[in-house]
Design a protein around this motif. Structure first.
Motif, PDB file in Angstrom:
ATOM      1  N   ASP A  59       0.866  -1.181   0.000  1.00 13.31           N
ATOM      2  CA  ASP A  59       0.000   0.000   0.000  1.00 13.31           C
ATOM      3  C   ASP A  59       0.905   1.235   0.000  1.00 13.31           C
ATOM      4  O   ASP A  59       1.465   1.610   1.027  1.00 13.31           O
ATOM      5  N   THR A  62      -0.540   6.002   2.372  1.00 10.70           N
ATOM      6  CA  THR A  62      -1.474   6.083   3.500  1.00 10.70           C
ATOM      7  C   THR A  62      -1.062   7.217   4.443  1.00 10.70           C
ATOM      8  O   THR A  62       0.079   7.667   4.439  1.00 10.70           O
ATOM      9  N   MET A 119      -5.020  -4.127   7.918  1.00  7.50           N
ATOM     10  CA  MET A 119      -4.305  -4.195   6.627  1.00  7.50           C
ATOM     11  C   MET A 119      -3.751  -5.595   6.394  1.00  7.50           C
ATOM     12  O   MET A 119      -3.923  -6.175   5.323  1.00  7.50           O
ATOM     13  N   THR A 124      -2.084  -6.876   3.081  1.00  6.37           N
ATOM     14  CA  THR A 124      -1.011  -5.887   2.938  1.00  6.37           C
ATOM     15  C   THR A 124       0.196  -6.301   3.784  1.00  6.37           C
ATOM     16  O   THR A 124       0.047  -6.586   4.974  1.00  6.37           O
ATOM     17  N   VAL A 127       3.609  -1.033   3.876  1.00  6.15           N
ATOM     18  CA  VAL A 127       2.763   0.155   3.801  1.00  6.15           C
ATOM     19  C   VAL A 127       3.626   1.410   3.881  1.00  6.15           C
ATOM     20  O   VAL A 127       4.608   1.449   4.630  1.00  6.15           O
ATOM     21  N   ALA A 301      -3.278   2.460  -4.413  1.00  9.16           N
ATOM     22  CA  ALA A 301      -3.133   2.468  -2.953  1.00  9.16           C
ATOM     23  C   ALA A 301      -4.443   2.888  -2.301  1.00  9.16           C
ATOM     24  O   ALA A 301      -5.364   3.363  -2.968  1.00  9.16           O
ATOM     25  N   THR A 302      -4.507   2.706  -0.965  1.00 10.37           N
ATOM     26  CA  THR A 302      -5.761   3.048  -0.282  1.00 10.37           C
ATOM     27  C   THR A 302      -5.936   4.545  -0.069  1.00 10.37           C
ATOM     28  O   THR A 302      -7.053   5.044  -0.082  1.00 10.37           O
ATOM     29  N   TYR A 304      -5.450   5.517   2.880  1.00  4.51           N
ATOM     30  CA  TYR A 304      -6.088   5.422   4.194  1.00  4.51           C
ATOM     31  C   TYR A 304      -5.848   6.689   5.031  1.00  4.51           C
ATOM     32  O   TYR A 304      -4.712   7.050   5.316  1.00  4.51           O
ATOM     33  N   GLU A 312      -8.677   0.770   5.266  1.00  3.10           N
ATOM     34  CA  GLU A 312      -7.338   0.161   5.204  1.00  3.10           C
ATOM     35  C   GLU A 312      -7.282  -0.946   4.172  1.00  3.10           C
ATOM     36  O   GLU A 312      -6.253  -1.591   4.005  1.00  3.10           O
ATOM     37  N   LEU A 314      -7.129  -2.861   0.838  1.00  4.25           N
ATOM     38  CA  LEU A 314      -6.757  -2.776  -0.588  1.00  4.25           C
ATOM     39  C   LEU A 314      -7.717  -3.562  -1.490  1.00  4.25           C
ATOM     40  O   LEU A 314      -7.804  -3.283  -2.682  1.00  4.25           O
ATOM     41  N   MET A 336      -0.566  -3.196  -7.233  1.00  4.43           N
ATOM     42  CA  MET A 336      -0.504  -3.268  -5.764  1.00  4.43           C
ATOM     43  C   MET A 336       0.681  -4.106  -5.297  1.00  4.43           C
ATOM     44  O   MET A 336       0.810  -4.398  -4.113  1.00  4.43           O
ATOM     45  N   ALA A 340       3.666  -0.991  -7.100  1.00  2.00           N
ATOM     46  CA  ALA A 340       3.749  -0.242  -5.840  1.00  2.00           C
ATOM     47  C   ALA A 340       5.169  -0.275  -5.275  1.00  2.00           C
ATOM     48  O   ALA A 340       5.639   0.713  -4.708  1.00  2.00           O
TER      49      ALA A 340
END
Ligand code: IZC
Ligand code: ZN
Length: 401
Positions: A59, A62, A119, A124, A127, A301-302, A304, A312, A314, A336, A340
């Motif tokens: 992720d 966030t 997460m 996840t 992060v 990505a979230t 968040y 949270e 994904l 992801m 990412a």
């Protein structure tokens, strides 16, 4: 046990063209050693037959560490009050700043730890976490310290970003220059727990010239740089990200054709946040397909955070990436994982490949299309971080496949 294998008929490796294979993943001492069609001998073998194995989800955007929540703003939002208007009235980010300033580091950690648990349960394993709810030196460093300590205490790896340029602190409302100087001369030189510096480049947050100045100073101190770019207004944020050689530009809802071309030319990753588009009811999504066609690396990505995207999960983001942006399941999982990783400058994870970290998610689904197709629930069966089952686990009676 230091060595074992996982057998599956659906392994999403991101090697080769389709990225999907079947066979055995050999894991030893926390790393992936081999992907093989032949059953490895003399090591325990778990079978994940009928399930789908992907790299651990990453992720890449966030706002993990903060205090409080903002459900009190929901009625305004649903009645159509714009996100930036809530901020202008002292709510939004500034409401979370007030809560975060008065919270202890233990309170911040307790809340963030709960989010990390959620997460992990949703797949996840790495992060990114931005500061930016202190805006003063003490609270910004407190947020970054909380993230650093959690990184050591929780299975999820946390990559930190200093984001003092998230909103103008009320005490500097009439002295923008003063706040820029504080960040550049006093806060950033003291930030030792972050890999990146990010700026919310937006009308009502930080202007283009201010963003350039902050990020040039960050680069001089050795940070990688990121931008919240072109989220609400087309500010030329993507073009600035390219000019600065940023690792990533994030949001990008309003980015022009020229901006997309600039990202492609400069090799800047695009971190896209479709759950935020949904939650802010913008009615539009970043132009992921055009970016992919232009050759831009995409991460999903979230985002968040307690305001514009309180989730949270994904897997929820997968739904919006598919049905909002028209991305295919294989493109979504890539964005992801390997996409990412690139957006965070990480070369040791993000694919199922010999030598990389054994960060793996086992989805209880027959293929990756099914994860996106059957939406609104958690498909994770098990999660492996650095070679260890940290959630779920395959049954003992399935040893020695
Ligand atoms: O707390 O609203 N967009 N920053 C920029 C955010 C969303 C986080 C927040
Ligand atoms: Zn953000």
């Amino acid at each position: 046990m230091s060595a074992y294998a996982i057998q599956s008929d659906n392994i999403v490796t991101f090697e080769g063209t389709s990225g999907v294979t079947d066979g055995f993943i050999v894991v030893k001492d926390g790393l992936i050693r081999e992907i093989t069609q032949r059953k490895p001998l003399n090591i325990p073998c778990y079978t994940a037959a009928g399930m789908t194995v992907t790299p651990g989800l990453i992720d890449a955007h966030t706002h993990l560490v903060h205090a409080g929540s903002r459900e009190n703003e929901l009625a305004d939002k649903l009645s159509g009050v714009p996100y930036m208007d809530i901020l202008k009235k002292g709510g939004g980010i500034l409401s979370t700043v007030r809560a975060t300033r008065t919270a202890s580091i233990e309170e911040l950690k307790d809340k963030a730890r709960k989010s990390l648990d959620i997460m992990l349960a949703h797949g996840t394993t790495t992060v990114e976490a931005k500061s930016g709810y202190g805006l003063d030196i003490h609270t910004e460093l407190k947020q970054l310290k909380a993230a650093k300590e959690l990184n050591g205490e929780h299975p999820i790896d946390i990559i930190s970003t200093y984001m003092g340029a998230h909103a103008m602190p009320p005490e500097y409302k009439d002295n923008r220059r003063g706040y820029l100087d504080l960040m550049i001369n006093e806060v950033m030189p003291k930030v030792t727990d972050a890999a990146f510096v990010d700026v919310f480049c937006e009308d009502g947050a930080f202007y283009l010239d201010e963003t350039r100045e902050i990020l040039q100073a960050a680069k001089a101190l050795g940070f990688g740089v990121k931008l919240h770019a072109d989220e609400i207004e087309p500010m030329g944020g993507a073009e600035l990200a390219a000019e600065l050689g940023a690792v990533s530009a994030e949001h990008l809802l309003k980015t022009s054709d020229a901006g997309i071309e600039a990202l492609a030319q400069a090799g800047v990753s695009a971190v896209l946040l479709p759950a935020t588009s949904f939650y802010l009811m913008t009615g539009s999504f970043a132009r992921a397909r055009d970016m992919i066609n232009a050759g831009v690396n995409i991460a999903l990505a979230t985002d968040y955070n307690p305001g514009s995207c309180p989730t949270e999960n994904l897997q929820a983001v997968m739904t919006f990436a598919a049905f909002g942006m028209g991305l295919m399941p294989i493109e979504i999982i890539r964005a992801m994982t390997s996409g990412a990783a690139k957006a965070l400058g990480l070369t040791d994870r993000g694919a199922i490949k010999p030598g990389l970290k054994a960060d793996l998610v086992i989805f209880g689904t027959p293929n990756i299309d099914y994860i996106v197709y059957h939406f609104g629930l958690n498909h994770v069966h098990s999660v492996i971080k650095d070679g260890i089952f940290v959630k779920g686990g395959l049954h003992a009676d399935r040893y020695d496949c």
